[in-house]
Design an enzyme around this catalytic site. Structure first.
Site, PDB file in Angstrom:
ATOM      1  N   CYS A   8       0.817  -1.227   0.000  1.00 53.65           N
ATOM      2  CA  CYS A   8       0.000   0.000   0.000  1.00 53.65           C
ATOM      3  C   CYS A   8       0.846   1.271   0.000  1.00 53.65           C
ATOM      4  O   CYS A   8       0.518   2.239  -0.693  1.00 53.65           O
ATOM      5  CB  CYS A   8      -0.993   0.002   1.144  1.00 53.65           C
ATOM      6  N   ASP A  31      -7.371   5.729  -1.442  1.00 52.24           N
ATOM      7  CA  ASP A  31      -7.071   4.508  -0.697  1.00 52.24           C
ATOM      8  C   ASP A  31      -6.608   3.409  -1.658  1.00 52.24           C
ATOM      9  O   ASP A  31      -7.344   3.043  -2.575  1.00 52.24           O
ATOM     10  CB  ASP A  31      -8.340   4.064   0.051  1.00 52.24           C
ATOM     11  N   HIS A  73      -6.192   0.284  -0.941  1.00 56.28           N
ATOM     12  CA  HIS A  73      -6.575  -1.037  -0.444  1.00 56.28           C
ATOM     13  C   HIS A  73      -7.768  -1.619  -1.183  1.00 56.28           C
ATOM     14  O   HIS A  73      -8.773  -2.005  -0.593  1.00 56.28           O
ATOM     15  CB  HIS A  73      -6.846  -0.966   1.059  1.00 56.28           C
TER      16      HIS A  73
END
Length: 395
Positions: free
Chosen positions: A74, A277, A279
């Site tokens: 990430c 993000d 993820h």
């Protein structure tokens, strides 16, 4: 692992709320929006940022390594996003917007190809993970903001197209003299105006008025400032200064997040940060050389995520892009006015001269080897910085 990630992604989407119809302005990478009157423009701006997420089913990293970065990549993906933003500003400009219905510019396609999940893409997950070995990180290990910044600095040396200068500050200190040395094209020298100044404030003021070079003599700069704004959580005294960074025209975003969860922060509204993000696990995009990349999955077409600033982990890295020397001088002026003179506790220092107690500054240069970059790994005992060498800001 995939089941856990899917559960996380589903939970996160449930908490995804619309931007509030508030009177507070929204700041996105130096641009200001009123949610009530400019919401579509705001969402178009966010949607236009390149969004890099976990991917799966790409060629094994290093030939025998992982085929997915889900669960560990990430911060590397956030590093890709902050660098991609710098490249978009460099080639397309801050006002550029992505329109999925239109044919994309050649420069856009070329920028995107730099980040494809292939070993020969200069900023691919393959290159970044293998270059990270030189920073003491095994392939598959989680990174912090400072380590990713060091990886980007090294990989940029092998990027002959963008000719980007990546400067990563040390000890919470940005040195104007060192940046100008690094960004000037070969054959030019940094020369302050005649008359040495005794006080640091005068030296900084002196540096801000240096306009002796033509714009073409300046290599575009990605300035990364790793900081630790507290011990276990962000110290509230830094919050206003932190928000001011997103208001600067040179803002390129911030690397940070929560423990073991990295996000790419692009702005704020009131006491909440706005971020992209990484993820979400998507299939790797297979693109043949020379063909247009299917870019639909590289833009987040949902309402942006938000989180309370007070929930931010104190370890972050600020990013700024300066296309010209005048742009950098303007950033220095803004830092002086908005961050240094108005705050009792400073997030970082801006100095004109290279500190005498530091090792001499040598602008990084491309090694004289035939390599794409990932194979050029420094011995760990030669590294000057590590993730643990953050200086905790005085409180």
């Amino acid at each position: 692992m995939e089941a856990v990630l899917a559960k996380y992604e589903n939970q996160f989407s449930e908490y995804l709320e619309e931007l509030p119809e508030a009177d507070e302005p929204v700041w996105i990478l130096g641009e200001c929006y009123n949610v009530k009157t400019k919401k579509s423009e705001l969402l178009s701006d966010v949607r236009s940022r390149l969004w890099f997420t976990y991917r799966k089913k790409f060629s094994p990293i290093g030939g025998t390594g992982p085929c997915s970065d889900a669960g560990w990549g990430c911060m590397l993906r956030c590093g890709q996003m902050i660098l991609a933003q710098a490249l978009v500003c460099r080639h397309l400009g801050r006002d550029w917007r992505w329109d999925p219905e239109k044919l994309q510019a050649t420069e856009y396609q070329r920028i995107l190809s730099c980040f494809l999940d292939k070993k020969d893409s200069c900023y691919s997950i393959h290159q970044m993970a293998q270059m990270g070995v030189g920073e003491g990180k095994s392939v598959g290990e989680w990174y912090g903001p400072n380590t990713v910044a060091q990886v980007l600095k090294k990989l940029a040396l092998f990027d002959d197209w963008n000719t980007l200068a990546v400067y990563v500050s040390m000890d919470n200190t940005v040195v104007i003299e060192d940046i100008k040395k690094q960004c000037q094209q070969p054959g030019r020298e940094f020369r302050p105006r005649p008359g040495a100044c005794d006080r640091e404030e005068e030296c900084v003021s002196e540096a801000l008025h240096l306009h002796t070079q033509r714009p073409l003599d300046w290599r575009p700069l990605l300035l990364v400032i790793p900081l630790r704004m507290g011990i276990n959580s962000i110290n509230p005294v830094y919050i206003q200064a932190f928000k001011e960074c997103f208001k600067m025209p040179q803002s390129c975003g911030v690397l940070g997040g929560k423990p073991n969860l990295a996000f790419y922060f692009i702005g704020f509204i009131d006491d909440e940060l706005i971020y992209l993000d990484p993820h979400t696990t998507q299939q790797a995009v297979d693109s043949e050389s020379g063909s247009a990349v299917d870019d639909q999955s590289y833009h987040c077409q949902r309402t942006p995520h938000r989180m309370k600033i007070t929930s931010l982990d104190p370890s972050v890295a600020l990013g700024f892009f300066c296309k010209s020397e005048e742009d950098f001088d303007s950033w220095c002026d803004l830092v002086q006015q908005e961050l240094l003179k108005k705050r009792n506790l400073r997030m970082f220092e801006l100095v004109e001269k290279h500190p005498s107690h530091w090792p001499p500054f040598v602008p990084p240069s491309k090694p004289e080897v035939q390599t794409t970059g990932a194979e050029f790994i420094e011995s760990p005992d030669k590294l000057f910085e590590s993730e643990e060498e953050f200086e905790i800001l005085n409180v």
